[in-house]
Design a protein around this motif. Structure first.
Motif, mmCIF file in Angstrom:
data_model
loop_
_atom_site.group_PDB
_atom_site.id
_atom_site.type_symbol
_atom_site.label_atom_id
_atom_site.label_comp_id
_atom_site.label_asym_id
_atom_site.label_seq_id
_atom_site.Cartn_x
_atom_site.Cartn_y
_atom_site.Cartn_z
ATOM 1 N N MET A 17 -85.243 -75.841 -108.157
ATOM 2 C CA MET A 17 -84.245 -75.445 -107.164
ATOM 3 C C MET A 17 -83.249 -76.590 -106.952
ATOM 4 N N GLU A 71 -78.928 -72.581 -110.002
ATOM 5 C CA GLU A 71 -79.880 -73.352 -109.197
ATOM 6 C C GLU A 71 -81.160 -73.726 -109.927
ATOM 7 N N HIS A 72 -81.512 -73.008 -110.993
ATOM 8 C CA HIS A 72 -82.726 -73.351 -111.732
ATOM 9 C C HIS A 72 -82.439 -74.181 -112.982
#
Length: 211
Positions: free
Chosen positions: A1, A165-166
């Motif tokens: 994250m 985000e990953h």
């Protein structure tokens, strides 16, 4: 994250940017604002981070990556520059211009153009980016943040976080950036007495630098 750092565009908070620098030093890839669009950045000398940056952006080793520098004092370590080239760049920096120059041996082969041995360089005119570079103490390797299959760079930090985000380690949110790309000038012909080549006309005005 991905972590999310919301900074003030005119008075960026050093505490937050120091946290971003710590991520870079651990091999992180970050999305940061510049004076033309958001960009992906990592440390120049981190092979794994450079490879990640290329994979995220889906570009090969023939795609010119750019060094983001605080000012022109860092030039000599990374690019071969004569007096005429330096005077032109001094007129244009900081600002929305990218310069293509012959790379020195200090630039790892994996980040210079494989056939030409050149490197892109720019000095962005954005307070948060300038402070990030100052706190990091060295140039950062960058590429415009364009999603695979798209032609326009991403400009909304919230959308960048949702999309990547990953895959990235942090987003620095300093508000929207202009969506006009930098003007790209190839200065290598100047070494042979020729004029610079305009590879892309963008936000940087040519008459500002006498072209």
């Amino acid at each position: 994250m991905a972590q999310y750092f919301e900074i003030h565009p005119d008075n960026p908070q050093p505490r937050l940017l120091k946290q971003a620098v710590a991520l870079l030093q651990k091999g992180g890839v970050l999305a940061i604002p510049t004076d033309s669009s958001y960009a992906l950045v990592c440390q120049l000398d981190d092979r794994n981070a450079v490879d990640r940056l290329r994979r995220i952006r889906q570009v090969n080793d023939k795609h010119h990556l750019t060094l983001l520098c605080r000012d022109l004092s860092e030039l000599a370590n990374y690019a071969i520059v004569d007096n005429k080239q330096y005077r032109l760049m001094k007129l244009a920096t900081p600002g929305p211009y990218t310069f293509i120059l012959d790379a020195t041996k200090e630039v790892p082969r994996r980040v210079s153009h494989p056939s030409r041995k050149t490197i892109g360089l720019r000095v962005p005119d954005r307070k948060g980016t300038q402070m990030l570079l100052e706190l990091h103490g060295a140039p950062l390797l960058a590429t415009t943040l364009i999603a695979p299959g798209e032609s326009e760079p991403m400009n909304d930090p919230q959308a960048i976080r949702a999309r990547w985000e990953h895959e990235i380690d942090a987003v620095i949110d300093a508000g929207a950036c202009p969506l006009e790309p930098t003007t790209v000038l190839d200065l290598t012909p100047m070494g042979a007495g020729d004029e610079p080549a305009v590879l892309r006309q963008g936000a940087g005005l040519l008459d500002r630098i006498g072209l």
